[in-house]
Motif scaffolding. Structure first.
Motif, PDB file in Angstrom:
ATOM      1  N   SER A  58       0.862  -1.176   0.000  1.00 17.72           N
ATOM      2  CA  SER A  58       0.000   0.000   0.000  1.00 17.72           C
ATOM      3  C   SER A  58       0.901   1.229   0.000  1.00 17.72           C
ATOM      4  CB  SER A  58      -0.889   0.013   1.246  1.00 17.72           C
ATOM      5  OG  SER A  58      -0.090   0.199   2.409  1.00 17.72           O
ATOM      6  N   SER A  59       0.340   2.381  -0.370  1.00 14.59           N
ATOM      7  CA  SER A  59       1.159   3.597  -0.370  1.00 14.59           C
ATOM      8  C   SER A  59       1.648   3.923   1.035  1.00 14.59           C
ATOM      9  CB  SER A  59       0.380   4.776  -0.962  1.00 14.59           C
ATOM     10  OG  SER A  59      -0.788   5.039  -0.207  1.00 14.59           O
ATOM     11  N   GLU A  60       0.821   3.626   2.052  1.00 12.68           N
ATOM     12  CA  GLU A  60       1.232   3.897   3.438  1.00 12.68           C
ATOM     13  C   GLU A  60       2.431   3.037   3.840  1.00 12.68           C
ATOM     14  OE1 GLU A  60      -1.828   3.216   2.476  1.00 12.68           O
ATOM     15  OE2 GLU A  60      -2.965   5.061   2.876  1.00 12.68           O
ATOM     16  N   ASP A  61       2.393   1.742   3.504  1.00 19.50           N
ATOM     17  CA  ASP A  61       3.511   0.862   3.843  1.00 19.50           C
ATOM     18  C   ASP A  61       4.762   1.236   3.058  1.00 19.50           C
ATOM     19  OD1 ASP A  61       2.015  -0.557   5.656  1.00 19.50           O
ATOM     20  OD2 ASP A  61       1.459  -2.150   4.250  1.00 19.50           O
ATOM     21  N   PHE A  62       4.562   1.628   1.797  1.00 15.66           N
ATOM     22  CA  PHE A  62       5.702   2.031   0.967  1.00 15.66           C
ATOM     23  C   PHE A  62       6.380   3.264   1.562  1.00 15.66           C
ATOM     24  CE2 PHE A  62       7.705   3.935  -2.792  1.00 15.66           C
ATOM     25  CZ  PHE A  62       8.300   2.836  -3.381  1.00 15.66           C
ATOM     26  N   ILE A  63       5.567   4.252   1.957  1.00 12.17           N
ATOM     27  CA  ILE A  63       6.106   5.470   2.557  1.00 12.17           C
ATOM     28  C   ILE A  63       6.813   5.160   3.878  1.00 12.17           C
ATOM     29  CG2 ILE A  63       5.444   7.643   3.676  1.00 12.17           C
ATOM     30  CD1 ILE A  63       3.284   7.918   1.483  1.00 12.17           C
ATOM     31  N   ALA A  64       6.224   4.274   4.670  1.00 14.72           N
ATOM     32  CA  ALA A  64       6.839   3.920   5.958  1.00 14.72           C
ATOM     33  C   ALA A  64       8.210   3.295   5.749  1.00 14.72           C
ATOM     34  CB  ALA A  64       5.925   2.959   6.718  1.00 14.72           C
ATOM     35  N   ALA A  65       8.328   2.424   4.740  1.00 14.13           N
ATOM     36  CA  ALA A  65       9.617   1.787   4.461  1.00 14.13           C
ATOM     37  C   ALA A  65      10.643   2.825   4.017  1.00 14.13           C
ATOM     38  CB  ALA A  65       9.445   0.717   3.382  1.00 14.13           C
ATOM     39  N   LEU A  66      10.208   3.785   3.194  1.00 17.24           N
ATOM     40  CA  LEU A  66      11.120   4.835   2.755  1.00 17.24           C
ATOM     41  C   LEU A  66      11.559   5.712   3.921  1.00 17.24           C
ATOM     42  CD1 LEU A  66       9.379   5.991  -0.557  1.00 17.24           C
ATOM     43  CD2 LEU A  66      11.415   4.570  -0.349  1.00 17.24           C
ATOM     44  N   GLU A  67      10.604   6.087   4.773  1.00 15.21           N
ATOM     45  CA  GLU A  67      10.928   6.983   5.884  1.00 15.21           C
ATOM     46  C   GLU A  67      11.912   6.356   6.852  1.00 15.21           C
ATOM     47  OE1 GLU A  67       7.031   8.024   7.339  1.00 15.21           O
ATOM     48  OE2 GLU A  67       7.059   9.948   6.257  1.00 15.21           O
ATOM     49  N   GLU A  68      11.844   5.030   7.036  1.00 11.75           N
ATOM     50  CA  GLU A  68      12.803   4.369   7.925  1.00 11.75           C
ATOM     51  C   GLU A  68      14.218   4.463   7.374  1.00 11.75           C
ATOM     52  OE1 GLU A  68      12.102   0.584   9.538  1.00 11.75           O
ATOM     53  OE2 GLU A  68      10.032   0.962  10.088  1.00 11.75           O
ATOM     54  N   GLY A  69      14.337   4.656   6.066  1.00 10.91           N
ATOM     55  CA  GLY A  69      15.652   4.827   5.455  1.00 10.91           C
ATOM     56  C   GLY A  69      16.032   6.279   5.267  1.00 10.91           C
ATOM     57  N   GLY A  70      15.267   7.187   5.873  1.00 11.49           N
ATOM     58  CA  GLY A  70      15.615   8.598   5.802  1.00 11.49           C
ATOM     59  C   GLY A  70      15.083   9.319   4.587  1.00 11.49           C
ATOM     60  N   ILE A  71      14.138   8.715   3.863  1.00 12.23           N
ATOM     61  CA  ILE A  71      13.558   9.338   2.676  1.00 12.23           C
ATOM     62  C   ILE A  71      12.209   9.927   3.049  1.00 12.23           C
ATOM     63  CG2 ILE A  71      12.773   8.970   0.306  1.00 12.23           C
ATOM     64  CD1 ILE A  71      14.659   6.543   0.216  1.00 12.23           C
ATOM     65  N   ALA A  72      12.062  11.216   2.871  1.00 13.27           N
ATOM     66  CA  ALA A  72      10.832  11.892   3.267  1.00 13.27           C
ATOM     67  C   ALA A  72       9.678  11.494   2.361  1.00 13.27           C
ATOM     68  CB  ALA A  72      11.036  13.405   3.214  1.00 13.27           C
ATOM     69  N   ALA A  73       8.479  11.465   2.958  1.00 17.39           N
ATOM     70  CA  ALA A  73       7.287  11.144   2.169  1.00 17.39           C
ATOM     71  C   ALA A  73       7.108  12.146   1.033  1.00 17.39           C
ATOM     72  CB  ALA A  73       6.054  11.145   3.072  1.00 17.39           C
ATOM     73  N   GLU A  74       7.504  13.408   1.262  1.00 14.09           N
ATOM     74  CA  GLU A  74       7.365  14.425   0.225  1.00 14.09           C
ATOM     75  C   GLU A  74       8.209  14.115  -1.002  1.00 14.09           C
ATOM     76  OE1 GLU A  74       7.892  14.957   3.386  1.00 14.09           O
ATOM     77  OE2 GLU A  74       6.014  15.944   4.009  1.00 14.09           O
ATOM     78  N   THR A  75       9.331  13.438  -0.797  1.00 16.50           N
ATOM     79  CA  THR A  75      10.173  13.064  -1.939  1.00 16.50           C
ATOM     80  C   THR A  75       9.423  12.117  -2.858  1.00 16.50           C
ATOM     81  OG1 THR A  75      12.205  13.341  -0.655  1.00 16.50           O
ATOM     82  CG2 THR A  75      12.328  11.924  -2.598  1.00 16.50           C
ATOM     83  N   PHE A  76       8.746  11.154  -2.266  1.00 14.76           N
ATOM     84  CA  PHE A  76       7.936  10.212  -3.045  1.00 14.76           C
ATOM     85  C   PHE A  76       6.776  10.934  -3.724  1.00 14.76           C
ATOM     86  CE2 PHE A  76       4.450   6.820  -2.611  1.00 14.76           C
ATOM     87  CZ  PHE A  76       4.694   6.310  -3.874  1.00 14.76           C
ATOM     88  N   ARG A  77       6.071  11.779  -2.954  1.00 18.42           N
ATOM     89  CA  ARG A  77       4.921  12.492  -3.515  1.00 18.42           C
ATOM     90  C   ARG A  77       5.333  13.405  -4.673  1.00 18.42           C
ATOM     91  NH1 ARG A  77       3.647  13.189   2.134  1.00 18.42           N
ATOM     92  NH2 ARG A  77       1.933  11.792   2.729  1.00 18.42           N
ATOM     93  N   ASP A  78       6.430  14.147  -4.486  1.00 20.53           N
ATOM     94  CA  ASP A  78       6.879  15.061  -5.538  1.00 20.53           C
ATOM     95  C   ASP A  78       7.280  14.298  -6.798  1.00 20.53           C
ATOM     96  OD1 ASP A  78       6.438  17.119  -3.791  1.00 20.53           O
ATOM     97  OD2 ASP A  78       8.550  17.450  -3.300  1.00 20.53           O
ATOM     98  N   PHE A  79       7.920  13.160  -6.614  1.00 19.26           N
ATOM     99  CA  PHE A  79       8.351  12.356  -7.759  1.00 19.26           C
ATOM    100  C   PHE A  79       7.146  11.884  -8.558  1.00 19.26           C
ATOM    101  CE2 PHE A  79       9.370   8.269  -9.724  1.00 19.26           C
ATOM    102  CZ  PHE A  79      10.549   8.561 -10.400  1.00 19.26           C
ATOM    103  N   VAL A  80       6.161  11.325  -7.863  1.00 22.84           N
ATOM    104  CA  VAL A  80       4.964  10.820  -8.543  1.00 22.84           C
ATOM    105  C   VAL A  80       4.190  11.962  -9.183  1.00 22.84           C
ATOM    106  CG1 VAL A  80       2.730   9.675  -8.206  1.00 22.84           C
ATOM    107  CG2 VAL A  80       4.781   8.781  -7.075  1.00 22.84           C
TER     108      VAL A  80
END
Length: 414
Positions: free
Chosen positions: A110-132
Motif C-alpha cells: 500500500s502507499s502507506e507501507d511504501f512510505i513507511a519503508a522509505l521513511e525508515e531509510g531517511g527518505i521523506a514522504a514528500e520526496t515520493f509524492r513530488d516524484f509521482v
C-alpha cells in the motif's frame, strides 16, 4: 516476493544508501542540506533534494542514480513544473493518491507501507509524492497537448509487426549468484543478498559469487557465456533489460534459495531471435539435498545417463514421484528451473536446485526445445499501437524539454 521481504529490502537499500551518501559527501556538507546546488530561473534545487532523490532511486534499484544524473533530472523537473504551473495544469488530491497507490503496488505494498519503508531509510514522504506528482502531471500535459497530433496508421502497425517477427536477436552477458536458503537461514541469506545487490563492479559481484553461489559457475565468478534473451525465463527478461552494464537485480527469492543477476553486457546479433513453444525437461528428485550423500548420488546418476529417457531406468522401482517429465510453455515453467534450463543443451544436466526446504536435490536434464512457428506467434496489435503512440509522445516531450531548457537560465553551482 512477499510484502515483508520487499519492505525489508527497501529498508536495507535505504540504510546502505544513507551511509554511502554520508561517507561520500562528508558530515560537514551533509549538515548544509539546504545549500543551493542548481537554479532554474528563480527556482532553486537544494542539496537536500539531491540527496533525497539519490536515496529514493537507490531504494528502487533504479538507473540514473548518480549525483550528476539526479541534478540533471531535478532540473528537468523544474522545467516541467514551470511549464505546467504557468498553464494551470495540476492534480487533484485523489489523482495524486491514486498515482502513489499504483506506484507502490508494483512492490505489492500500500502507499502507506511504501512510505513507511522509505521513511525508515531517511527518505521523506514528500520526496515520493513530488516524484509521482511530477511524472503524472507531465504525462497528462503531454497527452493533452500533443495527443491529437499522434495518429498511428494500420500500415505503421503492420510494419512494426513485421519488425517484431524478424527482429535482430538480443544476447546478454550475465553473471549469476544462487545462494541456498534453507528455512533456518532464510533471513540471514536475504540480508546477505541485499548487500550483494549493492555491488558496484563486476569484480565485486564475482567475488561474492565465488564465496556464496551454489552453481557450477562459481568457479568462474558466476560468469555465464553470451545467452540469447529469449532463452531466459520470461520473468527475468524485463529485469535484465532494465539494467545497465554492471548493475544487479534485486534479490529474487526462488524455492529454497535466493538468486541475483548482474548484467555485464548486451548486444544485437543481427540474426532473428529464437522463440520456443514448449521446452521438455526431466527432473529426478534425490533425497538428502546438497548433502555429501545427495551430491554423490547426483554424480553417480550423471555418469549413467546421456538422454532423458535414461532416467526411467535410474528411477525404476522407486516411487513415481521421484521422476517428473514435463513439456511446458516457457511461461509455465518455474522460474528457477527455467533459468537452469536456459544454460543447458539437450542432454546436459544441472543439480544446483533443491526442493522440500533443501532436503531434496533436483537432478535436472534438458530433453529438448520445440521452436515456435511463425503462425503460432500471437501479435497484440493494440499493444503495438500503444507502444508506437508512446514513442511519439516521448519524442514530443523530449523536444519540448530541450526548448524549455534553451529558453531558461540554468545555473549549476558545482
Amino acid at each position: 516476493m512477499s510484502s515483508q521481504i520487499i519492505v525489508k529490502s527497501l529498508r536495507v537499500k535505504c540504510a546502505i544508501g544513507a551511509v554511502a551518501l554520508m561517507t561520500s559527501f562528508g558530515v560537514a556538507q551533509a549538515q548544509n542540506l539546504f545549500a543551493p546546488i542548481a537554479k532554474v530561473d528563480e527556482a532553486v534545487i537544494t542539496e537536500f533534494e539531491v540527496e533525497q532523490r539519490i536515496l529514493f532511486l537507490q531504494a528502487l534499484n533504479a538507473p540514473g542514480g548518480t549525483r550528476a544524473e539526479v541534478i540533471e533530472e531535478l532540473i528537468r523537473d523544474r522545467l516541467r513544473l514551470a511549464e505546467t504551473s504557468q498553464l494551470g495544469v495540476s492534480l487533484t488530491p485523489d489523482e495524486l493518491e491514486a498515482g502513489m497507490t499504483q506506484f507502490a503496488s508494483r512492490a505489492e505494498l500500500s502507499s502507506e507501507d511504501f512510505i513507511a519503508a522509505l521513511e525508515e531509510g531517511g527518505i521523506a514522504a514528500e520526496t515520493f509524492r513530488d516524484f509521482v506528482a511530477s511524472q503524472l502531471i507531465w504525462r497528462d500535459y503531454i497527452r493533452a497537448r500533443f495527443g491529437g497530433r499522434v495518429q498511428i496508421s494500420e500500415r505503421e502497425i503492420d510494419s512494426a509487426v513485421a519488425g517484431a517477427t524478424t527482429n535482430s536477436g538480443i544476447q546478454v552477458l550475465v553473471s549469476e549468484i544462487i545462494i541456498p536458503a534453507p528455512p533456518e537461514n532464510a533471513e540471514l541469506v536475504m540480508e546477505q543478498a541485499e548487500v550483494i545487490a549493492q555491488s558496484s563492479s563486476e569484480a565485486e559481484f564475482s567475488d561474492f559469487a565465488s564465496r556464496f553461489s551454489a552453481t557450477a559457475s562459481r568457479d568462474d565468478g558466476g560468469r555465464l557465456p553470451w545467452t540469447a534473451l529469449t532463452d531466459l525465463p520470461p520473468v527475468l527478461r524485463p529485469l535484465l533489460l532494465a539494467l545497465g552494464p554492471g548493475e544487479v537485480t534485486a534479490p529474487l527469492p526462488i524455492p529454497d534459495a535466493v538468486a541475483l543477476f548482474q548484467l555485464r553486457d548486451i548486444r544485437e546479433t543481427g540474426s532473428p531471435s529464437r522463440t520456443f513453444s514448449t521446452i521438455e525437461y526431466a527432473a529426478y528428485y534425490i533425497a538428502g539435498g546438497r548433502s555429501p550423500d545427495g551430491l554423490s548420488r547426483a554424480r553417480e546418476v550423471a555418469a549413467q545417463v546421456d538422454r532423458c529417457d535414461d532416467l526411467y531406468g535410474v528411477a525404476k522401482g522407486e516411487p513415481a514421484t521421484n521422476l517428473e517429465r514435463g513439456s511446458l510453455a516457457p511461461k509455465d515453467i518455474p522460474a528457477d528451473i527455467a533459468f537452469e534450463l536456459s544454460k543447458l543443451d539437450p542432454g546436459e544436466i544441472s543439480y544446483t536446485l533443491t526442493r522440500s526446504e533443501g532436503q531434496t536435490l533436483v537432478f535436472l536434464m534438458l530433453c529438448g526445445r520445440s521452436p515456435m512457428l511463425e503462425e503460432d506467434q500471437e501479435i497484440d496489435r493494440d499493444a503495438i499501437e500503444d507502444q508506437l503512440r508512446n514513442q511519439r509522445l516521448t519524442a514530443f516531450s523530449d523536444n519540448l524539454l530541450k526548448q524549455l531548457a534553451a529558453e531558461a537560465t540554468i545555473t549549476v553551482f558545482e
